[in-house]
Write an enzyme that holds these catalytic residues in place. Sequence first.
Site, PDB file in Angstrom:
ATOM      1  N   LYS A   1     -10.141  -5.182  -5.112  1.00 54.62           N
ATOM      2  CA  LYS A   1     -11.161  -4.212  -5.489  1.00 54.62           C
ATOM      3  C   LYS A   1     -10.582  -2.828  -5.764  1.00 54.62           C
ATOM      4  CE  LYS A   1     -13.016  -4.403  -0.754  1.00 54.62           C
ATOM      5  NZ  LYS A   1     -12.350  -3.522   0.195  1.00 54.62           N
TER       6      LYS A   1
ATOM      7  N   LYS B   1       0.834  -1.217   0.000  1.00 57.19           N
ATOM      8  CA  LYS B   1       0.000   0.000   0.000  1.00 57.19           C
ATOM      9  C   LYS B   1       0.864   1.262   0.000  1.00 57.19           C
ATOM     10  CE  LYS B   1      -4.238  -1.861   0.562  1.00 57.19           C
ATOM     11  NZ  LYS B   1      -5.641  -1.810   0.785  1.00 57.19           N
TER      12      LYS B   1
ATOM     13  N   LYS C   1      -3.315 -11.226  -6.682  1.00 65.11           N
ATOM     14  CA  LYS C   1      -4.638 -11.434  -6.076  1.00 65.11           C
ATOM     15  C   LYS C   1      -5.673 -10.477  -6.688  1.00 65.11           C
ATOM     16  CE  LYS C   1      -5.556  -8.654  -2.037  1.00 65.11           C
ATOM     17  NZ  LYS C   1      -6.675  -8.339  -1.265  1.00 65.11           N
TER      18      LYS C   1
HETATM   19  P1  ATP Z   1      -7.997  -4.066  -1.346  1.00 63.99           P
HETATM   20  O1  ATP Z   1      -7.706  -5.103  -2.376  1.00 63.99           O
HETATM   21  O2  ATP Z   1      -8.582  -2.818  -1.883  1.00 63.99           O
HETATM   22  O3  ATP Z   1      -6.896  -3.855  -0.361  1.00 63.99           O
HETATM   23  P2  ATP Z   1      -9.358  -6.103  -0.038  1.00 63.99           P
HETATM   24  O4  ATP Z   1     -10.504  -6.601  -0.833  1.00 63.99           O
HETATM   25  O5  ATP Z   1      -8.134  -6.919   0.025  1.00 63.99           O
HETATM   26  O6  ATP Z   1      -9.143  -4.638  -0.501  1.00 63.99           O
HETATM   27  P3  ATP Z   1     -10.927  -6.127   2.377  1.00 63.99           P
HETATM   28  O7  ATP Z   1     -12.162  -5.605   1.801  1.00 63.99           O
HETATM   29  O8  ATP Z   1     -10.686  -5.615   3.715  1.00 63.99           O
HETATM   30  O9  ATP Z   1      -9.668  -5.821   1.491  1.00 63.99           O
HETATM   31  O10 ATP Z   1     -10.981  -7.712   2.403  1.00 63.99           O
HETATM   32  C1  ATP Z   1     -12.017  -8.361   3.034  1.00 63.99           C
HETATM   33  C2  ATP Z   1     -11.774  -9.841   3.083  1.00 63.99           C
HETATM   34  O11 ATP Z   1     -11.711 -10.396   1.764  1.00 63.99           O
HETATM   35  C3  ATP Z   1     -10.459 -10.232   3.768  1.00 63.99           C
HETATM   36  O12 ATP Z   1     -10.684 -11.354   4.595  1.00 63.99           O
HETATM   37  C4  ATP Z   1      -9.567 -10.614   2.639  1.00 63.99           C
HETATM   38  O13 ATP Z   1      -8.583 -11.551   3.004  1.00 63.99           O
HETATM   39  C5  ATP Z   1     -10.556 -11.208   1.650  1.00 63.99           C
HETATM   40  N1  ATP Z   1     -10.057 -11.116   0.286  1.00 63.99           N
HETATM   41  C6  ATP Z   1      -9.755  -9.971  -0.381  1.00 63.99           C
HETATM   42  N2  ATP Z   1      -9.330 -10.253  -1.629  1.00 63.99           N
HETATM   43  C7  ATP Z   1      -9.362 -11.609  -1.749  1.00 63.99           C
HETATM   44  C8  ATP Z   1      -9.027 -12.512  -2.812  1.00 63.99           C
HETATM   45  N3  ATP Z   1      -8.594 -12.077  -3.987  1.00 63.99           N
HETATM   46  N4  ATP Z   1      -9.182 -13.847  -2.585  1.00 63.99           N
HETATM   47  C9  ATP Z   1      -9.640 -14.303  -1.393  1.00 63.99           C
HETATM   48  N5  ATP Z   1      -9.954 -13.503  -0.359  1.00 63.99           N
HETATM   49  C10 ATP Z   1      -9.828 -12.166  -0.520  1.00 63.99           C
END
Ligand code: ATP
Length: 337
Positions: free
Chosen positions: A203, A118, A200
Site C-alpha cells: 500500500k 524500509k 509484493k
Molecule cells: P506496507 O506495504 O506499506 O509496508 P503492509 O500492507 O505490508 O504495508 P500492514 O498493513 O501492516 O503492512 O499489513 C497487514 C497485513 O497484511 C500483514 O499480515 C501482512 O503480512 C499482510 N499483507 C500485506 N501485504 C500483503 C500482500 N501483498 N500479500 C499478502 N499479505 C499481505
Amino acid sequence: MAQENEKHQVIFSGIQPTGKLTLGNYIGALRNFKLLEDSYDCIYSIVDMHALTVRQNPTELRRACLSVMSLFLAVGLDPEKSLIYFQSHVSGHAELAWVLNCFTYMGELSRMTQFKDKSAKHADNINAGLFTYPVLMAADILLYQTDLVPIGADQKQHLELARDIAERFNGVYGDVFTVPDAYIPKIGGRVMSLQEPTRKMSKSDPEETYIAMLDEPAVIRRKLRRAVTDSENSVRFDPEGKPGISNLMSILSTLTGMSMDEISAAYDGRGYGVFKDAVADAVIAEFEPIQKRYNEIFADKAYLEQVMTQCAERARRIAGRTLTKVRRKVGMAALKL
Ligand code: ATP
Ligand code: LTN
C-alpha cells in the site's frame, strides 16, 4: 469471544493504519480474520504505534485509524465476539515492548528484511523505532498469550523472532508466554504487485500497482486490465516463469475457491482480456458489499467510538494479567493501590 468457561485458542493480528488497505492485505490477512472468528478468541488491533515508524500527518493518521476500524467491521467482524481496538489505547504494548527490548539482540534486528527495505525507502529517517519495530510486534502478540497469528508471508520472519523472544524469556523465567504459530494462507500469502509481479503488492507503492479495498469497480477493472502479464497467451500456474498470470490466478482462486486446474481449464486459450475480466468480476463481487457496509459504518462515528472504547477496556484487562506476571518474574516491586 468464547464464554469465560470454555477456553478457546487465542488469535492476534494487527494492521497498520498507513495508506489504503489493499487486496493483498485482504487476502493475506483481513479475510482470514473473519474466517477464523467463530473458532477462536480473536483480538485484532489497528497498530497505530507501529505506523509512527514512518512520518505521518496527524489528521490523516487519525482518519486512517477510523477507516481501518470501519473496514474491520465491514468485512463482518463482530465486536461482541472479537476485540477490535487501537494499539495505543492499551499502554501495556509499549510497556512489554520495553522489557522485551532487553531480551532481543541487535544482530537479530539487523537481519530483518523489512528493516532493510524500509531503511532503503526512508533513508532520511532511519529511526530507532523502525529498528525495534519487530519487538513491539512481539509484545503485541505475547501480551495476549496468543496461539495463532494470521499474517501474510512477508511477516513470517517477524513472527519467528517473536517466537525466539518468547522462548528465550520462558527459558529464563519459566512458562510466562505462549509461543505463537503463524497462520499464512497457502495460496494468496503473498499477493504480488500488478505492475512488477515479482514484488509484493504494497500500500505504500504507486497507485497502479495495487487494488485498494475501497477502489470503485471501474478502477478495479482498469487496474486489472493493465496488469503486467507475458506474451504467451496461456493461463497456466507457473510463479517463476509466469509471475503476472500466476498472481492473477491466485487471486481468482482464493476469491472463488476454484483450483488452478479449474481456472486453466476455464480460461486457457481464450485470451488474457477475458481472463483479466473474470478476475475483475470476482474482486468487484467480493468488495462491493464490503464497500457498501464500510460507507455506513465510517459515517457512524458514535458507533465507532463505542466499539473502540469497549474493546480497549476488555483488551486492557487481558493485557494486565500478562503484565502483572512479567513484572513479578523480572523482579519489579509490586505496587498495591
Ligand atoms: P506496507 O506495504 O506499506 O509496508 P503492509 O500492507 O505490508 O504495508 P500492514 O498493513 O501492516 O503492512 O499489513 C497487514 C497485513 O497484511 C500483514 O499480515 C501482512 O503480512 C499482510 N499483507 C500485506 N501485504 C500483503 C500482500 N501483498 N500479500 C499478502 N499479505 C499481505
Ligand atoms: N508488522 C505487521 C503489522 C503488525 C502485526 C502485529 C501483525 C504489527 N503487530 C502483530 C500480526 C501481529 C506488518 O507490518 N504487516
